[in-house]
Design an enzyme around this catalytic site. Structure first.
Site, PDB file in Angstrom:
ATOM      1  CD1 TRP A   1     -10.573   7.142  -0.277  1.00 15.95           C
ATOM      2  CD2 TRP A   1      -8.779   5.812  -0.295  1.00 15.95           C
ATOM      3  NE1 TRP A   1     -10.930   5.964  -0.900  1.00 15.95           N
ATOM      4  CE2 TRP A   1      -9.857   5.132  -0.921  1.00 15.95           C
ATOM      5  CE3 TRP A   1      -7.552   5.167  -0.187  1.00 15.95           C
ATOM      6  CZ2 TRP A   1      -9.735   3.849  -1.439  1.00 15.95           C
ATOM      7  CZ3 TRP A   1      -7.413   3.884  -0.702  1.00 15.95           C
ATOM      8  CH2 TRP A   1      -8.491   3.237  -1.321  1.00 15.95           C
ATOM      9  CG  HIS A   2      -4.662   4.631   1.971  1.00 17.30           C
ATOM     10  ND1 HIS A   2      -4.462   5.602   1.010  1.00 17.30           N
ATOM     11  CD2 HIS A   2      -4.403   3.447   1.363  1.00 17.30           C
ATOM     12  CE1 HIS A   2      -4.089   5.030  -0.124  1.00 17.30           C
ATOM     13  NE2 HIS A   2      -4.051   3.721   0.060  1.00 17.30           N
ATOM     14  N   GLY A   3      -7.286   5.791   5.743  1.00 12.04           N
ATOM     15  CA  GLY A   3      -7.724   5.483   7.098  1.00 12.04           C
ATOM     16  C   GLY A   3      -7.875   6.722   7.958  1.00 12.04           C
TER      17      GLY A   3
END
Length: 456
Positions: free
Chosen positions: A318-320
């Site tokens: 989700w963060h990248g």
């Protein structure tokens, strides 16, 4: 649009607040529409096409919500979630998946180099939670489209959270008293905003200069490597803490209380405690939407550990769109498994100070792949920290020493700004403190420094 800019602070924010309260005297729905329009202007400031994506997302999810209001349906809910995931997947992960397919199968599919819409992960997760709660009949009432639109796009929390729940936000938009100017809330909001602004501009941005230089010029030096890792650890702390404070402060200007999203996480006594303090609303979403549906801790010890790993694999992704983010997520997942085995299954404990130090240094080490541009950069920093080629002391800069001392003092000793809103009093000391922080911070607005979490 960025919070720490003259455009926002001297133009957008005062104009938005002034028009909102003037309109609210005549018509609350008109004031709400004004806030929606202002939020779209805020969101599309750098790229007008962002607003089309946001509007389409709101309309599609509202359609699915109306279907679910009429009748709960796993099929409709699944379709709604799939639409959200596809939207997020296309803009955020298309090139990532194509790169990996090309690498594994030797294909040569073209990359699209899609421009990532700001905050798409935040408003996507927020709307998924809305659909799930509508389907489960967990909402206190049926809200209007105006309240829903504002719930999604309210500009203080649109781009980097917190990920708010429907009832905790939309119920506030519907209260008549919240449309009236409240001097006490306004003063508290300005004070908390000023504290966050100071954290971002006077601390995080200076730590960023040290961290960026260190990551760009790693040469295997022991002291320089540790300074770089510490600088980024402090940068992301004050960057995200500053944003959370500013979001809460701006919300209070409009009599809206955003949930706490940051609670001194570097004081955590274990990694589970860290995740109760860092990005609190993301952790809440991951637990309620992924970990618990997987079975949580109800299906035996091995299944519990597996559920934790899956949850933090998704958190990392989700963060990248990078395997380095996945690595970061899995490091935290394995740390949580180890903590659960240590504390829950074996019933062991550590002295408080030792536990806090161990947790802090684990988090510091895990931030390296989170920040690194590639694995070679992360590897070079780890080697410099634990297998250095040089022990030469770097040039001592008094400003940097004072910066680290100030950072340590604030992290260890001061209360989170979000805790101050209940006990805030509009005194001359608080007024002068807020004014000084805002004025001094403005001298450093010449730098373009977006928040780290804008990238997610």
């Amino acid at each position: 649009m960025l919070f720490p800019t003259f455009t926002f602070m001297l133009g957008f924010l005062p104009l938005t607040a002034l028009v909102y309260f003037l309109l609210a005297k005549k018509s609350i729905p008109a004031a709400r529409v004004w806030l929606v329009i202002a939020s779209f202007v805020f969101y599309s400031w750098f790229n007008w096409s962002y607003s089309l994506i946001l509007a389409a997302s709101i309309l599609i999810n509202w359609f699915f919500a109306q279907c679910l209001y009429k009748k709960s349906s796993k099929i409709v809910l699944t379709l709604g979630i799939i639409c959200n995931v596809l939207l997020l997947g296309y803009f955020k992960y298309y090139d990532f998946f194509v790169e990996n397919i090309n690498a594994v199968f030797g294909t040569s599919f073209l990359l699209k180099h899609i421009l990532l819409p700001l905050g798409i992960s935040f408003f996507t997760f927020q709307q998924i939670s809305f659909l799930m709660m509508v389907n489960a009949r967990q909402l206190a009432k049926r809200y209007t489209f105006g309240s829903y639109s504002l719930f999604v796009c309210f500009f203080p929390q649109l781009i980097a959270g917190p990920i708010v729940l429907p009832d905790e936000m939309m119920s506030q938009f519907d209260r008549e008293e919240n449309s009236k100017f409240n001097a006490e809330n306004f003063a508290a909001g300005l004070y908390i905003f000023a504290l966050g602004l100071g954290k971002k501009v006077l601390l995080a941005d200076f730590f960023a200069e040290i961290a960026d230089a260190g990551f760009a010029a790693l040469a295997g030096n022991f002291f320089a490597s540790w300074q770089t890792a510490l600088a980024y650890t402090f940068q992301i702390y004050f960057d995200f803490s500053g944003y959370c404070d500013m979001a809460i402060g701006i919300g209070l200007l409009f009599n809206i209380r955003l949930p706490k999203n940051f609670d001194a996480p570097y004081r955590a006594e274990n990694i589970s405690d860290f995740w109760r303090r860092w990005h609190i609303t993301l952790g809440r979403f991951l637990m309620s939407s992924i970990y618990i549906p997987l079975g949580g801790n109800r299906c035996g010890k091995l299944r519990t550990c597996w559920n934790l790993l899956v949850t933090f694999f998704i958190s990392g992704l989700w963060h990248g769109a990078s395997w380095l983010f996945v690595l970061w997520g899995m490091l935290h997942g394995f740390a949580l498994v180890i903590h659960r085995v240590w504390s829950k299954f074996l019933g062991l404990k550590m002295p408080k100070l030792a536990a806090q130090l161990l947790t802090f240094f684990f988090v510091l080490l895990a931030w390296i792949p989170f920040r690194a541009a590639n694995w070679s950069q992360a590897q070079a920093l780890y080697l410099g920290m634990f297998h250095p080629a040089s022990w030469q002391l770097p040039k001592v800069e008094v400003f940097n020493i004072l910066l680290f001392i100030a950072g340590i003092f604030i992290i260890i000793c001061l209360k989170p700004a979000s805790d101050m809103k209940e006990k805030f009093r509009p005194t001359w000391v608080n007024a002068l403190t807020a004014t000084a922080l805002i004025v001094v911070s403005m001298f450093f607005f010449v730098k373009y420094s977006p928040f780290i979490y804008f990238n997610f």
